[in-house]
Structure formats: C-alpha cells, structure tokens
Design a protein around this motif. Structure first.
Motif, PDB file in Angstrom:
ATOM      1  N   ARG A  69       0.841  -1.197   0.000  1.00 42.63           N
ATOM      2  CA  ARG A  69       0.000   0.000   0.000  1.00 42.63           C
ATOM      3  C   ARG A  69       0.880   1.253   0.000  1.00 42.63           C
ATOM      4  O   ARG A  69       1.716   1.438   0.876  1.00 42.63           O
ATOM      5  CB  ARG A  69      -0.924   0.016   1.218  1.00 42.63           C
ATOM      6  CG  ARG A  69      -1.872   1.221   1.264  1.00 42.63           C
ATOM      7  CD  ARG A  69      -2.851   1.116   2.425  1.00 42.63           C
ATOM      8  NE  ARG A  69      -2.176   1.015   3.707  1.00 42.63           N
ATOM      9  CZ  ARG A  69      -1.683   2.067   4.374  1.00 42.63           C
ATOM     10  NH1 ARG A  69      -1.809   3.285   3.870  1.00 42.63           N
ATOM     11  NH2 ARG A  69      -1.094   1.888   5.540  1.00 42.63           N
ATOM     12  N   SER A  70       0.663   2.112  -0.973  1.00 45.55           N
ATOM     13  CA  SER A  70       1.448   3.343  -1.092  1.00 45.55           C
ATOM     14  C   SER A  70       0.602   4.597  -0.891  1.00 45.55           C
ATOM     15  O   SER A  70       1.133   5.702  -0.840  1.00 45.55           O
ATOM     16  CB  SER A  70       2.131   3.407  -2.466  1.00 45.55           C
ATOM     17  OG  SER A  70       1.159   3.382  -3.498  1.00 45.55           O
ATOM     18  N   MET A  71      -0.718   4.421  -0.785  1.00 47.80           N
ATOM     19  CA  MET A  71      -1.616   5.554  -0.590  1.00 47.80           C
ATOM     20  C   MET A  71      -2.280   5.470   0.791  1.00 47.80           C
ATOM     21  O   MET A  71      -2.182   4.456   1.479  1.00 47.80           O
ATOM     22  CB  MET A  71      -2.702   5.582  -1.666  1.00 47.80           C
ATOM     23  CG  MET A  71      -2.209   5.940  -3.043  1.00 47.80           C
ATOM     24  SD  MET A  71      -3.602   6.171  -4.189  1.00 47.80           S
ATOM     25  CE  MET A  71      -2.745   6.789  -5.625  1.00 47.80           C
ATOM     26  N   ALA A  84      -3.697   7.632 -10.697  1.00 39.61           N
ATOM     27  CA  ALA A  84      -2.816   8.436  -9.856  1.00 39.61           C
ATOM     28  C   ALA A  84      -2.291   9.612 -10.681  1.00 39.61           C
ATOM     29  O   ALA A  84      -2.082   9.505 -11.887  1.00 39.61           O
ATOM     30  CB  ALA A  84      -1.653   7.591  -9.358  1.00 39.61           C
ATOM     31  N   ASP A  88       0.420  13.289  -6.339  1.00 34.82           N
ATOM     32  CA  ASP A  88      -0.883  12.887  -5.807  1.00 34.82           C
ATOM     33  C   ASP A  88      -0.865  12.975  -4.281  1.00 34.82           C
ATOM     34  O   ASP A  88      -0.026  12.357  -3.614  1.00 34.82           O
ATOM     35  CB  ASP A  88      -1.193  11.451  -6.238  1.00 34.82           C
ATOM     36  CG  ASP A  88      -2.665  11.112  -6.125  1.00 34.82           C
ATOM     37  OD1 ASP A  88      -3.260  11.429  -5.079  1.00 34.82           O
ATOM     38  OD2 ASP A  88      -3.210  10.527  -7.077  1.00 34.82           O
ATOM     39  N   ARG A  90      -2.740  11.715  -2.191  1.00 37.69           N
ATOM     40  CA  ARG A  90      -3.136  10.485  -1.521  1.00 37.69           C
ATOM     41  C   ARG A  90      -1.945   9.575  -1.226  1.00 37.69           C
ATOM     42  O   ARG A  90      -2.048   8.646  -0.440  1.00 37.69           O
ATOM     43  CB  ARG A  90      -4.146   9.724  -2.381  1.00 37.69           C
ATOM     44  CG  ARG A  90      -5.435  10.487  -2.657  1.00 37.69           C
ATOM     45  CD  ARG A  90      -6.284   9.739  -3.677  1.00 37.69           C
ATOM     46  NE  ARG A  90      -5.576   9.568  -4.936  1.00 37.69           N
ATOM     47  CZ  ARG A  90      -5.946   8.736  -5.903  1.00 37.69           C
ATOM     48  NH1 ARG A  90      -7.025   7.979  -5.741  1.00 37.69           N
ATOM     49  NH2 ARG A  90      -5.254   8.643  -7.023  1.00 37.69           N
ATOM     50  N   VAL A  91      -0.812   9.819  -1.882  1.00 35.12           N
ATOM     51  CA  VAL A  91       0.370   8.982  -1.704  1.00 35.12           C
ATOM     52  C   VAL A  91       1.092   9.367  -0.413  1.00 35.12           C
ATOM     53  O   VAL A  91       1.369  10.540  -0.167  1.00 35.12           O
ATOM     54  CB  VAL A  91       1.333   9.123  -2.902  1.00 35.12           C
ATOM     55  CG1 VAL A  91       2.581   8.260  -2.696  1.00 35.12           C
ATOM     56  CG2 VAL A  91       0.626   8.737  -4.196  1.00 35.12           C
ATOM     57  N   THR A  92       1.402   8.383   0.401  1.00 37.44           N
ATOM     58  CA  THR A  92       2.094   8.635   1.668  1.00 37.44           C
ATOM     59  C   THR A  92       3.588   8.867   1.409  1.00 37.44           C
ATOM     60  O   THR A  92       4.095   8.514   0.331  1.00 37.44           O
ATOM     61  CB  THR A  92       1.936   7.440   2.625  1.00 37.44           C
ATOM     62  OG1 THR A  92       2.616   6.299   2.059  1.00 37.44           O
ATOM     63  CG2 THR A  92       0.469   7.099   2.836  1.00 37.44           C
ATOM     64  N   GLY A  95       5.040   5.653   0.720  1.00 36.60           N
ATOM     65  CA  GLY A  95       4.510   5.238  -0.567  1.00 36.60           C
ATOM     66  C   GLY A  95       5.223   5.885  -1.734  1.00 36.60           C
ATOM     67  O   GLY A  95       5.473   5.247  -2.762  1.00 36.60           O
ATOM     68  N   ARG A  96       5.588   7.148  -1.587  1.00 38.54           N
ATOM     69  CA  ARG A  96       6.292   7.844  -2.662  1.00 38.54           C
ATOM     70  C   ARG A  96       7.651   7.194  -2.924  1.00 38.54           C
ATOM     71  O   ARG A  96       8.075   7.044  -4.069  1.00 38.54           O
ATOM     72  CB  ARG A  96       6.458   9.326  -2.303  1.00 38.54           C
ATOM     73  CG  ARG A  96       6.729  10.223  -3.498  1.00 38.54           C
ATOM     74  CD  ARG A  96       6.538  11.681  -3.148  1.00 38.54           C
ATOM     75  NE  ARG A  96       5.188  11.976  -2.700  1.00 38.54           N
ATOM     76  CZ  ARG A  96       4.144  12.101  -3.506  1.00 38.54           C
ATOM     77  NH1 ARG A  96       4.297  11.948  -4.805  1.00 38.54           N
ATOM     78  NH2 ARG A  96       2.951  12.383  -3.018  1.00 38.54           N
ATOM     79  N   ARG A  99       7.182   3.650  -4.514  1.00 42.63           N
ATOM     80  CA  ARG A  99       6.733   3.779  -5.903  1.00 42.63           C
ATOM     81  C   ARG A  99       7.901   4.163  -6.803  1.00 42.63           C
ATOM     82  O   ARG A  99       8.060   3.627  -7.901  1.00 42.63           O
ATOM     83  CB  ARG A  99       5.639   4.841  -6.019  1.00 42.63           C
ATOM     84  CG  ARG A  99       4.253   4.349  -5.660  1.00 42.63           C
ATOM     85  CD  ARG A  99       3.239   5.482  -5.702  1.00 42.63           C
ATOM     86  NE  ARG A  99       1.892   4.958  -5.591  1.00 42.63           N
ATOM     87  CZ  ARG A  99       0.936   5.135  -6.499  1.00 42.63           C
ATOM     88  NH1 ARG A  99       1.179   5.831  -7.581  1.00 42.63           N
ATOM     89  NH2 ARG A  99      -0.262   4.619  -6.315  1.00 42.63           N
ATOM     90  N   ASP A 104       6.839  -1.202  -4.404  1.00 40.54           N
ATOM     91  CA  ASP A 104       5.420  -1.518  -4.199  1.00 40.54           C
ATOM     92  C   ASP A 104       4.948  -2.660  -5.099  1.00 40.54           C
ATOM     93  O   ASP A 104       3.941  -3.311  -4.824  1.00 40.54           O
ATOM     94  CB  ASP A 104       4.552  -0.277  -4.416  1.00 40.54           C
ATOM     95  CG  ASP A 104       4.623   0.250  -5.846  1.00 40.54           C
ATOM     96  OD1 ASP A 104       5.724   0.262  -6.430  1.00 40.54           O
ATOM     97  OD2 ASP A 104       3.572   0.664  -6.374  1.00 40.54           O
TER      98      ASP A 104
END
Length: 201
Positions: A69-71, A84, A88, A90-92, A95-96, A99, A104
C-alpha cells in the motif's frame, strides 16, 4: 488469430517455467526488503500493509493483484476509480519512496507464482478502465491474449505513464513477436529502469 499464434509458439510453453523459477527466486531474495517495507508502512500510516485490486487477466479472467500500500487507506472511497496523478496527495511519504523504486510492485511476484501474471506481458488494467479503453480502441481487448506482466514493452520503450493508445501499440507488437529474446531484453531493461529510480506516479 493473435491469441492462437501467441500461445502456440514453442516458447509459450517454456515461459511459465521461467516465470516460476525467477519469481520464486525474486521473492526469496527480496524478502528482507519486503519485511522492512511492511514495517515502514505499518508504522507511518493507518491501514493494511498490502493493497489488492481487481485486474483483467488472460482471456478476460479477473484476479486480485497485490501491491504494497502506497496511498492513504480508502484512497478512492469518495472518488471511485481514478488514475494516480503527479504529486498525488493520496500517496504517503513511504509510498512515494516505494513507488519511485518500484518496491510496491514486489508482491506481484506472488501473482506470477499463482499463474495470474507473467514476468513480462501487457500490464493488467482494472475492469472499469479496460471497458472504457475498449470503447475507444476496439483492439485493446487483444491484450488479453496472454497473461498480463509485471513489466512490459511499453514500460521500457515508452514510459510508466504511457497513454492507453501507446501501450496498446507496444503490447500488440509484443504479443505478435513473443519470444525468449524479447522477454530477456525487456527483463534486463526493466532492471535498468528500476536501478535508475524511474518509478510510477
């Protein structure tokens, strides 16, 4: 005809064995990275470690694709299916990073072992977007002639965020010329892309 040709080549029978061998080895070697990633996700944001999503597989069979999970949790709860975007929100933070380095995607090696996916092949689309793209590009459905892949020709010759029409063109070229040398070229090119940190949005 495209599906028949792609699945009758001698290499098509060997490809599955190659997938199992490399995916199994890859999962084993990446286990320390997976453990650190899981801890980082759990410690920095609410929600599960893994994110699953329905995707289109070979011959139109759907399957659950696994990713770290990246968001943020329930990222699409209010919007429904959306792509996406650059930067974005929503990306933690974790997560960034994962990605950017494609970490991920590592859980998809399990999808390869299960037979949902191959190491190389057209990237699997979500059913919602697949139907939408088929309306605009009728040949888009031809991508389902083979197992979807962890990496694809469009990733190494185009970009991770190539538009659907470009991806379709690359995917049809791949399916029509399926062979060991092409898969090997894409595999090594993918490693170079990952090491260069040219990740997804």
């Amino acid at each position: 005809e495209l599906a028949t040709n792609a699945n009758r080549t001698p290499y098509a029978y060997v490809k599955r064995l190659v997938d199992i061998a490399i995916a199994g080895f890859g999962l084993l070697m990446s286990l320390p990275i997976c453990v650190v990633t899981a801890i980082a996700i759990a410690a920095t944001s609410r929600g599960g470690i893994f994110y699953t999503q329905e995707r289109m597989g070979k011959a139109g069979r759907t399957f659950r694709l696994y990713k770290f999970r990246s968001m943020i949790a329930d990222a699409e709860a209010k919007t429904g299916p959306v792509f996406a975007a650059q930067d974005d929100a929503r990306v933690t933070p974790v997560g960034r990073f994962i990605r950017k380095h494609r970490i991920d995607e590592l859980p998809q090696l399990w999808n390869v072992l299960k037979g949902d996916m191959s190491l190389i092949g057209p990237r699997p689309e979500r059913p919602h977007f697949h139907e939408e793209f088929c309306k605009n590009w009728p040949l888009f459905d031809k991508r389902l002639a083979v197992r979807p892949g962890l990496s694809s020709l469009s990733h190494v010759l185009g970009s991770y965020g190539s538009n659907p029409e470009d991806r379709l063109r690359y995917d049809l070229i791949y399916i029509g010329n399926l062979c060991f040398l092409m898969d090997l070229h894409i595999l090594f090119s993918t490693v170079r892309v990952v090491l260069g940190a040219k990740g997804a949005l």
